[in-house]
Write a protein that holds these residues in place. Sequence first.
Motif, short mmCIF file in Angstrom:
data_model
loop_
_atom_site.label_atom_id
_atom_site.label_comp_id
_atom_site.label_asym_id
_atom_site.label_seq_id
_atom_site.Cartn_x
_atom_site.Cartn_y
_atom_site.Cartn_z
N UNK A 1 6.75 -1.02 -9.59
CA UNK A 1 6.10 0.29 -9.50
C UNK A 1 4.61 0.15 -9.26
N UNK A 2 3.98 -0.86 -9.87
CA UNK A 2 2.54 -1.05 -9.60
C UNK A 2 2.33 -1.46 -8.14
N UNK B 1 -1.44 4.93 -16.72
CA UNK B 1 -0.73 5.33 -17.94
C UNK B 1 0.76 5.20 -17.66
N UNK B 2 1.43 4.36 -18.44
CA UNK B 2 2.87 4.14 -18.25
C UNK B 2 3.65 4.94 -19.28
N UNK C 1 3.23 -4.00 -15.42
CA UNK C 1 1.98 -3.73 -14.69
C UNK C 1 0.98 -4.85 -14.93
N UNK C 2 0.87 -5.29 -16.17
CA UNK C 2 -0.05 -6.39 -16.48
C UNK C 2 0.33 -7.65 -15.71
N UNK C 3 1.61 -8.00 -15.70
CA UNK C 3 2.05 -9.21 -14.99
C UNK C 3 1.76 -9.11 -13.49
N UNK D 1 -2.43 1.44 -20.12
CA UNK D 1 -2.05 2.03 -21.39
C UNK D 1 -0.55 2.33 -21.36
N UNK D 2 0.15 1.93 -22.41
CA UNK D 2 1.58 2.18 -22.52
C UNK D 2 1.88 3.33 -23.46
#
Length: 340
Positions: A232-233, A247-248, A257-259, A275-276
């Motif tokens: 998605x990112x 914002x997830x 997203x971080x990976x 942010x999760x």
Amino acid sequence: MNKTPKITLSDVAVAADVSPITVSRALRNPDKVSVEARARIDRAIHELGYVPNHAARALASGRTDIVGVIIPSVSNNVFADVMRGIDEGLQGSGLGVQLGTTRYSPTTEEDLIRVFLSQRPAGLIVAGHDQSPVARRLLEGAECPVVQIMEVGPAPIDLAVGLSHFEGARTGAAHLLAQGYRAPAFLGAQMDPRSQRRLAGFRACLAEAGLNAQDPVVTTPEPSSVSLGCRLLADLLARWPMTDAVLCNNDDLALGVLFEAQRRNIRVPEQLGICGFNDHEMMSAAEPPLSSVATDRLSMGRQAIGLIRSRLAGAGPERGSSVDLGFRLVPRASTARRRS
């Protein structure tokens, strides 16, 4: 070959040196039986191999000692935490639990409600406030306490325990803006009604700040996962490369997203804030640690059972009561950008 004689409640009473009524009371309301008597009864049940007849008990009392729990998924960590809270809340109650999963299907939920209600449960716990008209009618006619969990709304069927997902997401979005991000996006998976409300909260915050409240947003009906967060990112940045924060709608996506950001050498939090939602343990263990909107799933399960136990004991609460557990923003390094 002769069958082993069936062990009865009276057999347990004789072995424990108590009356059958005391055994029945210990099984139904253990708190009303002395510790010493309960210990003898428990020992007799164990040694004799006695299995309570819930069907017969339902005929005698009008209900079983089973609480039905209907949730969308057992693989989602959110519901695993809720079930742990329910299990903790059941301790010492004499109640058991029967679990059903809807897989996010309204029709399956209707079928499960019918089955559970036909078994005369002591109570019923269902996820959310968005039941179909058929399911709602069934629950409104239930002859047992009904607790809707995960969120609070204006008109619970009977009782409710949860939080406002709209306000939680609005708070998460406001945090990103307060940290100096000016092009935040929303990523969502599954997009059940709670996820839809999180998206609405995100859009409300951006609209209040005079920003584009419609884009960028990338959502999918697919089940959430870390690998989906990566994808998605990638989709988001292909369409809106100027995005500087995300914002997830849950923590799985946030970790993905971080990976993906790290694979692309995108610096977090300098170039991208993350942010999760829910604040699972993995959020604090990530590097950098990830901000999230924390929800108290354990307390949700415990309090749902607590409401049912109180109602069964004749202590209320009144129909239409809600317990708002709220939420809290947990800021971590993933959004620790210098304010512009």
